[in-house]
Design a protein around this motif. Sequence first.
Motif, short mmCIF file in Angstrom:
data_model
loop_
_atom_site.label_atom_id
_atom_site.label_comp_id
_atom_site.label_asym_id
_atom_site.label_seq_id
_atom_site.Cartn_x
_atom_site.Cartn_y
_atom_site.Cartn_z
N LEU A 208 -2.90 39.55 82.74
CA LEU A 208 -4.13 38.82 83.08
C LEU A 208 -3.85 37.57 83.88
N ASN A 209 -2.74 36.87 83.56
CA ASN A 209 -2.42 35.62 84.27
C ASN A 209 -2.22 35.84 85.75
N GLN A 210 -1.77 37.04 86.13
CA GLN A 210 -1.55 37.32 87.55
C GLN A 210 -2.87 37.36 88.31
N TYR A 211 -3.98 37.47 87.56
CA TYR A 211 -5.30 37.50 88.19
C TYR A 211 -6.13 36.29 87.78
N ASN A 212 -5.43 35.21 87.37
CA ASN A 212 -6.09 33.94 87.02
C ASN A 212 -7.01 34.04 85.81
N VAL A 213 -6.64 34.88 84.86
CA VAL A 213 -7.43 35.03 83.63
C VAL A 213 -6.50 34.93 82.43
N LYS A 214 -7.01 34.39 81.33
CA LYS A 214 -6.22 34.28 80.11
C LYS A 214 -7.08 34.56 78.88
N ALA A 215 -6.50 35.29 77.92
CA ALA A 215 -7.14 35.50 76.63
C ALA A 215 -6.50 34.54 75.64
N GLU A 216 -7.31 33.83 74.89
CA GLU A 216 -6.74 32.85 73.94
C GLU A 216 -7.55 32.82 72.65
N ARG A 217 -6.85 32.52 71.56
CA ARG A 217 -7.48 32.45 70.25
C ARG A 217 -7.89 31.03 69.88
N GLY A 218 -7.45 30.06 70.65
CA GLY A 218 -7.72 28.67 70.31
C GLY A 218 -6.67 28.14 69.36
N THR A 219 -6.80 26.89 68.95
CA THR A 219 -5.83 26.30 68.03
C THR A 219 -6.04 26.86 66.62
N GLU A 220 -5.02 26.73 65.77
CA GLU A 220 -5.09 27.29 64.43
C GLU A 220 -6.18 26.65 63.58
N ASN A 221 -6.58 25.45 63.93
CA ASN A 221 -7.63 24.76 63.16
C ASN A 221 -9.03 25.02 63.72
N SER A 222 -9.10 25.72 64.84
CA SER A 222 -10.40 25.95 65.46
C SER A 222 -11.17 27.04 64.74
N LYS A 223 -12.48 27.02 64.87
CA LYS A 223 -13.35 28.01 64.23
C LYS A 223 -13.10 29.40 64.83
N VAL A 224 -12.84 29.44 66.13
CA VAL A 224 -12.59 30.72 66.81
C VAL A 224 -11.37 31.41 66.21
N TYR A 225 -10.31 30.65 66.02
CA TYR A 225 -9.07 31.21 65.47
C TYR A 225 -9.26 31.67 64.03
N GLN A 226 -9.90 30.85 63.23
CA GLN A 226 -10.06 31.14 61.81
C GLN A 226 -10.98 32.32 61.54
N THR A 227 -11.90 32.58 62.44
CA THR A 227 -12.82 33.72 62.27
C THR A 227 -12.35 34.96 63.02
N GLY A 228 -11.12 34.91 63.58
CA GLY A 228 -10.60 36.07 64.29
C GLY A 228 -11.26 36.31 65.63
N GLY A 229 -11.75 35.24 66.24
CA GLY A 229 -12.41 35.36 67.54
C GLY A 229 -11.42 35.34 68.69
N LEU A 230 -11.93 35.55 69.88
CA LEU A 230 -11.11 35.56 71.09
C LEU A 230 -11.94 35.07 72.26
N LEU A 231 -11.33 34.25 73.11
CA LEU A 231 -11.99 33.70 74.29
C LEU A 231 -11.26 34.13 75.55
N TYR A 232 -11.99 34.24 76.64
CA TYR A 232 -11.38 34.53 77.94
C TYR A 232 -11.72 33.38 78.88
N ARG A 233 -10.69 32.96 79.66
CA ARG A 233 -10.87 31.82 80.54
C ARG A 233 -10.28 32.10 81.92
#
Length: 434
Positions: A208-233
């Motif tokens: 994904l990085n080769q196309y300027n995109v990244k998948a991330e879970r956020g920091t370990e203390n973030s709500k996204v990480y704790q709920t098993g979420g995923l973000l794309y940027r």
Amino acid sequence: MVAVIKTGHSIHRILNYNENKVKQGVAKCIGAGNYPVDPDKMSFTMKLNRFLKQMELNEKTKRNSVHISLNFDVSEHHLSKQKLLEIADSYLDKIGFGEQPYLVYQHHDAGHPHIHLVTTNIKADGKRIDLHHLGIRKSEPARKALEKEFGLVQAESQKKDENYKLKPVAVGKAKYGKSQTKMAIQNILENVINPYKYTSLPELNAVLNQYNVKAERGTENSKVYQTGGLLYRVLDTDGNPVGVPIKASLFYNKPTLKFLEQKFKENVAKRTPFKRRIKNAVDKELLSKKISIPELIKALEKQGIYVVLRQNTNGILYGITYVDHQTKCVFNGSALGKAYSAKAIQERCWSEGVSGQDLLRHPDPKQTIGLQPQTTAAAETKEADKEVQSATIPTGKENVLEVLTQAENTSDYLPNQLKKKRKKKKKRNLNNNQ
């Protein structure tokens, strides 16, 4: 012409995807088959209900939705609406969907002209159309016939690679708002998530990085990480996130963490047969002469293999990932064997006077997407630390053929003839001592 067939469990999702494109002004419903009225006189509900009524005839079939895109050469922008409808009708008829209800959407969100076909494989008598190997059995012969019938540019493998090559997200699009960013990321995800074989989030990001995109879970203390979420940027050319992150659940193909974790398990076996190609390519470049890491990267790129180097904040190289765009497989160096880890590659390559930062430089800056320093999660760091274990480098001249044809599961790449033979201990003759 290139035909891409996708099947699914939700006709609502497929229809909604195309209708959202219409609302965004980048698509238009130009035709309908086996519908009672013209598409411009139908509401979303009318379009959907026609499919749902037919699907009710066979509730046992779960994979009952078909989404097909017909992609044309960049030089074929002259194709009229009428011509596109004729191509769509003829194609569906040839693959056995001529009597099915279907909608035709013309999209304008890519560099090449293309149309999307939405239909179902449930027939009017309740029987289903077999989707197994539909592309090979019926779509390919239909495509070739249509190219001759309508005088279309033939989709030879080389031409297809040139005309439909996935392009990086333009960073500027992230400034235009969430809808534009989402559309750009969606295009990348559709061409990476399912076709590529990766076994972890860092490996997916290597693509994904080769196309300027990244998948991330956020920091370990973030709500996204704790709920098993995923973000794309979207990333800029330095690998830094820009714009607004978008939840995985908001994308059409639902590339959530739960979905990806299942892909990780499936891809372990799927990618195994393709290890040899990368190992052969690396060995071939390094056995003939000692070259620098940038030279190795450039040589592998010519063979469709992109190398992603990872370093810590002090500029020390600790990890290496190989992305083979030909086989669409991603491997961390340690997954290929000690000889292909970051530590071993540094020792096998000429690196006198080269710093960690220099290793990340590339002759062509435009080709270095994904090679830039990246902030890694704790899980990636632990995985990368396994790669920097010391490895012994062969010092003698080796037979190239032997190296390239060696067994797949080798635990060490030191030739047998260089290993010291263990001396056998002599057993005492107990009879003589008695």
